[in-house]
Enzyme design. Sequence first.
Site, PDB file in Angstrom:
ATOM      1  N   ASP A 147     -77.542 -69.273 -52.315  1.00 56.34           N
ATOM      2  CA  ASP A 147     -77.204 -69.649 -54.238  1.00 56.34           C
ATOM      3  C   ASP A 147     -78.243 -68.574 -54.974  1.00 56.34           C
ATOM      4  O   ASP A 147     -79.550 -68.197 -54.465  1.00 56.34           O
ATOM      5  CB  ASP A 147     -77.183 -70.800 -54.675  1.00 56.34           C
ATOM      6  CG  ASP A 147     -78.590 -71.299 -53.821  1.00 56.34           C
ATOM      7  OD1 ASP A 147     -79.504 -71.233 -53.382  1.00 56.34           O
ATOM      8  OD2 ASP A 147     -78.646 -73.131 -54.333  1.00 56.34           O
ATOM      9  N   ASN A 167     -78.422 -85.686 -56.210  1.00 55.62           N
ATOM     10  CA  ASN A 167     -76.679 -85.959 -56.225  1.00 55.62           C
ATOM     11  C   ASN A 167     -76.078 -85.387 -54.751  1.00 55.62           C
ATOM     12  O   ASN A 167     -74.549 -85.600 -54.660  1.00 55.62           O
ATOM     13  CB  ASN A 167     -76.306 -85.720 -57.152  1.00 55.62           C
ATOM     14  CG  ASN A 167     -76.194 -84.098 -57.259  1.00 55.62           C
ATOM     15  OD1 ASN A 167     -76.774 -83.532 -56.251  1.00 55.62           O
ATOM     16  ND2 ASN A 167     -75.536 -83.101 -58.498  1.00 55.62           N
ATOM     17  N   HIS A 204     -75.389 -82.458 -53.078  1.00 58.16           N
ATOM     18  CA  HIS A 204     -75.477 -81.001 -52.860  1.00 58.16           C
ATOM     19  C   HIS A 204     -75.560 -80.000 -52.841  1.00 58.16           C
ATOM     20  O   HIS A 204     -76.833 -81.061 -51.442  1.00 58.16           O
ATOM     21  CB  HIS A 204     -75.120 -80.726 -54.568  1.00 58.16           C
ATOM     22  CG  HIS A 204     -76.368 -80.233 -55.473  1.00 58.16           C
ATOM     23  ND1 HIS A 204     -77.213 -80.139 -56.706  1.00 58.16           N
ATOM     24  CD2 HIS A 204     -78.049 -79.275 -54.215  1.00 58.16           C
ATOM     25  CE1 HIS A 204     -78.685 -79.685 -56.306  1.00 58.16           C
ATOM     26  NE2 HIS A 204     -78.345 -79.562 -54.933  1.00 58.16           N
ATOM     27  N   GLU A 211     -72.293 -78.708 -56.586  1.00 55.73           N
ATOM     28  CA  GLU A 211     -72.128 -80.654 -57.041  1.00 55.73           C
ATOM     29  C   GLU A 211     -70.922 -81.275 -57.322  1.00 55.73           C
ATOM     30  O   GLU A 211     -70.104 -80.547 -56.921  1.00 55.73           O
ATOM     31  CB  GLU A 211     -72.356 -79.658 -59.160  1.00 55.73           C
ATOM     32  CG  GLU A 211     -73.289 -79.221 -59.318  1.00 55.73           C
ATOM     33  CD  GLU A 211     -74.829 -79.304 -58.955  1.00 55.73           C
ATOM     34  OE1 GLU A 211     -75.145 -80.184 -58.512  1.00 55.73           O
ATOM     35  OE2 GLU A 211     -75.985 -79.083 -60.148  1.00 55.73           O
TER      36      GLU A 211
HETATM   37  C1  GLP Z   1     -81.529 -76.687 -55.126  1.00 52.53           C
HETATM   38  C2  GLP Z   1     -81.207 -75.939 -54.582  1.00 52.53           C
HETATM   39  C3  GLP Z   1     -80.475 -76.620 -53.060  1.00 52.53           C
HETATM   40  C4  GLP Z   1     -81.880 -77.364 -52.523  1.00 52.53           C
HETATM   41  C5  GLP Z   1     -81.859 -78.430 -53.305  1.00 52.53           C
HETATM   42  C6  GLP Z   1     -82.595 -79.066 -52.714  1.00 52.53           C
HETATM   43  O1  GLP Z   1     -80.650 -77.689 -55.727  1.00 52.53           O
HETATM   44  N1  GLP Z   1     -80.008 -75.307 -54.478  1.00 52.53           N
HETATM   45  O2  GLP Z   1     -80.099 -75.409 -52.503  1.00 52.53           O
HETATM   46  O3  GLP Z   1     -80.911 -77.998 -51.044  1.00 52.53           O
HETATM   47  O4  GLP Z   1     -82.871 -77.842 -54.058  1.00 52.53           O
HETATM   48  O5  GLP Z   1     -84.572 -79.144 -53.290  1.00 52.53           O
HETATM   49  P1  GLP Z   1     -85.509 -79.793 -52.533  1.00 52.53           P
HETATM   50  O6  GLP Z   1     -85.536 -79.032 -50.869  1.00 52.53           O
HETATM   51  O7  GLP Z   1     -86.409 -79.306 -53.291  1.00 52.53           O
HETATM   52  O8  GLP Z   1     -85.367 -81.378 -52.120  1.00 52.53           O
END
Ligand code: GLP
Length: 248
Positions: A66, A134, A136, A141
């Site tokens: 993404d 959440n 995702h 989402e």
């Molecule tokens: C963002 C990214 C996700 C990732 C999430 C969790 O939303 N788009 O791909 O999994 O963050 O991030 P973290 O690993 O910092 O908790």
Amino acid sequence: MKVRTFSTKELASVYVAAIVENLIQTHPSPVIGLATGSSPVDLYRHLAHFCHQGLSFAQVTTVNLDEYVGVPAHHPQSYHRFMDDHLFRFIDVPPDQIFIPDGTASDLQAACEQFDEILERHPIDLQILGLGHNGHIGFNEPGLALATGTHVTALSPETIAANARFFASPAEVPTHAITMGVQSILRAKKIILLAFGEDKAEAVQRSISGQISTDVPASILQVHPDVTFVLDKLAAALLGGEAVCTWG
Ligand code: GLP
């Protein structure tokens, strides 16, 4: 679904780094799906170290999940920049074998279609995922999880709030992202999801033991034949018998 629980995220990251190393050593031209966020940072550090020690990424292709819409690649908070800073500048993957969705394209729909064509040409052997609070995955989402291919998505208020700390002012915080769809993620041959810390425990529990529901996008991974959740003990705290294997 397999669950591997480690005492620390450092140990968990070593475990995943060894799996990635093995794929690179045994596959002539592996395609690896990559995630951003804090969860894979230690993994990327290990891979950079492996490369420094002689593991070549010359035959590897990477596809990223993404990117924010409207955040240019050179912006300190872009996912392009994140990948450069944490992995790409340290490894010998050729730049033309790196694919990240283009959130600044003038025609975002066309950019999504182009990214799907890239995924068709480069089927993913191993997809690394993080997990949003959440539930995702990528930026799929809750409620939008069954959107098929790469698409533009509105970020949830919770995700926007979580990202606000990284931007200088509220006006700069992205409200939309371009993301691989759940269908594309499910096409990966193997999926490893990393989740660390007690703040992920509820999302982990709902993803693994809850009903499959678009309310918790990661729960859809339950239908995939080869998914491993790699957790630290804090993220696994709400699991019962599912935390079958505890190492370290
Ligand atoms: C963002 C990214 C996700 C990732 C999430 C969790 O939303 N788009 O791909 O999994 O963050 O991030 P973290 O690993 O910092 O908790």
